[in-house]
Design a protein around this motif. Structure first.
Motif, PDB file in Angstrom:
ATOM      1  N   VAL A  57      72.422  27.971 147.817  1.00 59.95           N
ATOM      2  CA  VAL A  57      73.231  28.715 146.912  1.00 59.95           C
ATOM      3  C   VAL A  57      74.355  28.061 146.082  1.00 59.95           C
ATOM      4  O   VAL A  57      74.551  27.854 145.056  1.00 59.95           O
ATOM      5  CB  VAL A  57      73.629  29.979 147.452  1.00 59.95           C
ATOM      6  N   ASP A  58      75.144  27.378 146.951  1.00 55.18           N
ATOM      7  CA  ASP A  58      76.350  26.517 146.407  1.00 55.18           C
ATOM      8  C   ASP A  58      75.842  25.324 145.418  1.00 55.18           C
ATOM      9  O   ASP A  58      76.273  25.216 144.342  1.00 55.18           O
ATOM     10  CB  ASP A  58      77.013  25.453 147.439  1.00 55.18           C
ATOM     11  N   ALA A  59      74.434  24.764 145.737  1.00 54.55           N
ATOM     12  CA  ALA A  59      74.108  23.694 144.596  1.00 54.55           C
ATOM     13  C   ALA A  59      73.595  24.616 143.246  1.00 54.55           C
ATOM     14  O   ALA A  59      73.815  24.048 142.385  1.00 54.55           O
ATOM     15  CB  ALA A  59      72.765  23.143 145.336  1.00 54.55           C
ATOM     16  N   GLU A  60      73.010  25.668 143.599  1.00 53.40           N
ATOM     17  CA  GLU A  60      72.648  26.322 142.259  1.00 53.40           C
ATOM     18  C   GLU A  60      73.892  26.910 141.589  1.00 53.40           C
ATOM     19  O   GLU A  60      73.936  26.805 140.498  1.00 53.40           O
ATOM     20  CB  GLU A  60      71.740  27.630 142.872  1.00 53.40           C
ATOM     21  N   VAL A  61      74.718  27.394 142.133  1.00 50.78           N
ATOM     22  CA  VAL A  61      76.095  27.775 141.502  1.00 50.78           C
ATOM     23  C   VAL A  61      76.471  26.531 140.906  1.00 50.78           C
ATOM     24  O   VAL A  61      76.876  26.605 139.432  1.00 50.78           O
ATOM     25  CB  VAL A  61      77.176  28.223 142.573  1.00 50.78           C
ATOM     26  N   LYS A  62      76.902  25.524 141.368  1.00 52.66           N
ATOM     27  CA  LYS A  62      77.204  24.120 140.886  1.00 52.66           C
ATOM     28  C   LYS A  62      76.306  23.736 139.599  1.00 52.66           C
ATOM     29  O   LYS A  62      77.082  23.430 138.544  1.00 52.66           O
ATOM     30  CB  LYS A  62      77.304  23.134 141.758  1.00 52.66           C
ATOM     31  N   ARG A  63      75.004  23.700 139.917  1.00 55.75           N
ATOM     32  CA  ARG A  63      74.082  23.469 138.696  1.00 55.75           C
ATOM     33  C   ARG A  63      74.494  24.268 137.534  1.00 55.75           C
ATOM     34  O   ARG A  63      74.575  23.877 136.253  1.00 55.75           O
ATOM     35  CB  ARG A  63      72.730  23.456 139.098  1.00 55.75           C
ATOM     36  N   ILE A  64      74.555  25.609 137.581  1.00 56.85           N
ATOM     37  CA  ILE A  64      74.877  26.614 136.738  1.00 56.85           C
ATOM     38  C   ILE A  64      76.318  26.608 135.801  1.00 56.85           C
ATOM     39  O   ILE A  64      76.158  26.185 134.759  1.00 56.85           O
ATOM     40  CB  ILE A  64      74.855  28.119 137.115  1.00 56.85           C
ATOM     41  N   VAL A  65      77.206  26.361 136.662  1.00 55.43           N
ATOM     42  CA  VAL A  65      78.648  25.893 136.335  1.00 55.43           C
ATOM     43  C   VAL A  65      78.577  24.641 135.247  1.00 55.43           C
ATOM     44  O   VAL A  65      79.017  24.635 134.247  1.00 55.43           O
ATOM     45  CB  VAL A  65      79.716  26.012 137.157  1.00 55.43           C
ATOM     46  N   ASP A  66      77.888  23.775 135.957  1.00 51.72           N
ATOM     47  CA  ASP A  66      77.912  22.275 135.196  1.00 51.72           C
ATOM     48  C   ASP A  66      77.176  22.336 134.159  1.00 51.72           C
ATOM     49  O   ASP A  66      77.526  21.762 132.932  1.00 51.72           O
ATOM     50  CB  ASP A  66      77.391  21.282 136.153  1.00 51.72           C
ATOM     51  N   ALA A  67      75.990  23.094 134.097  1.00 50.24           N
ATOM     52  CA  ALA A  67      75.073  23.107 132.793  1.00 50.24           C
ATOM     53  C   ALA A  67      75.983  24.000 131.638  1.00 50.24           C
ATOM     54  O   ALA A  67      76.016  23.415 130.582  1.00 50.24           O
ATOM     55  CB  ALA A  67      73.911  23.776 133.035  1.00 50.24           C
ATOM     56  N   GLN A  68      76.584  24.995 132.008  1.00 51.60           N
ATOM     57  CA  GLN A  68      77.201  25.710 131.061  1.00 51.60           C
ATOM     58  C   GLN A  68      78.457  24.974 130.220  1.00 51.60           C
ATOM     59  O   GLN A  68      78.981  25.271 129.084  1.00 51.60           O
ATOM     60  CB  GLN A  68      77.635  26.950 131.513  1.00 51.60           C
ATOM     61  N   TYR A  69      79.095  24.210 131.493  1.00 51.97           N
ATOM     62  CA  TYR A  69      80.358  23.441 131.117  1.00 51.97           C
ATOM     63  C   TYR A  69      79.964  22.147 129.845  1.00 51.97           C
ATOM     64  O   TYR A  69      80.438  22.265 128.884  1.00 51.97           O
ATOM     65  CB  TYR A  69      80.876  22.878 132.326  1.00 51.97           C
ATOM     66  N   ARG A  71      77.574  22.405 128.147  1.00 49.60           N
ATOM     67  CA  ARG A  71      76.798  23.146 126.897  1.00 49.60           C
ATOM     68  C   ARG A  71      78.162  23.729 125.953  1.00 49.60           C
ATOM     69  O   ARG A  71      78.111  23.431 124.771  1.00 49.60           O
ATOM     70  CB  ARG A  71      76.006  24.387 127.325  1.00 49.60           C
ATOM     71  N   GLY A  72      79.153  24.125 126.771  1.00 57.45           N
ATOM     72  CA  GLY A  72      80.479  24.476 126.102  1.00 57.45           C
ATOM     73  C   GLY A  72      81.140  23.342 125.356  1.00 57.45           C
ATOM     74  O   GLY A  72      81.338  23.253 124.232  1.00 57.45           O
TER      75      GLY A  72
END
Length: 154
Positions: A57-69, A71-72
């Motif tokens: 779960v922590d790895a997925e949350v980190k992946r999502i946050v990093d990808a959206q960062y 992207r932004g």
């Protein structure tokens, strides 16, 4: 990053929006259930979660946050034209309203300087553009029917 992390965590643990974790609720659940529904009797908490699942779960949350960062930041860098014009507007006037910002974005789009991601996104109409649409009657002539259930005859 706190709010972004909270949203990403909810996406993974509550909404099942992760292919790695799957479509299930992980961790603390809200409401309902009792000691016979997999919750402990006194704490009303969720069943214990394994360390490997927490790591996933922590790895997925980190992946999502990093990808959206990424992207932004990419969108901001790609649309420096808009940011420069916005900075000039803010030097002239103290505040820029939403309508003015939309005009600025629409101007960049018309000039071909608006950079969009490769994904298809919804776009706002030009500010001040008049769009005609077919309207339905909102009143029913039958007094016994509530307004929201207007019949098709009216």
């Amino acid at each position: 990053f706190q709010q972004c992390t909270q949203v990403a965590t909810a996406m993974v643990t509550q909404l099942g929006m992760s292919e790695a974790v799957g479509q299930r609720i992980v961790g603390q659940q809200q409401g309902g259930g009792g000691p016979f529904m997999g919750r402990d009797f006194m704490g009303q908490g969720a069943p214990p979660v394994s360390q490997s699942l927490r790591t996933l779960v922590d790895a997925e949350v980190k992946r999502i946050v990093d990808a959206q960062y990424r992207r932004g930041v990419g969108l901001l860098r790609a649309n420096m034209y808009i940011l420069d014009n916005l900075a000039d507007m803010l030097l002239e006037q103290e505040k820029v309203g939403g309508e003015e910002l939309m005009k600025l974005i629409n101007k960049a789009a018309v000039e071909g300087k608006l950079v969009m991601p490769e994904q298809t996104l919804a776009a706002a109409a030009l500010v001040g553009e008049r769009v005609e649409f077919e309207s339905k009657k909102t009143q029913c002539i039958h007094p016994d029917k509530p307004m929201m259930f207007a019949c098709g005859d009216c």
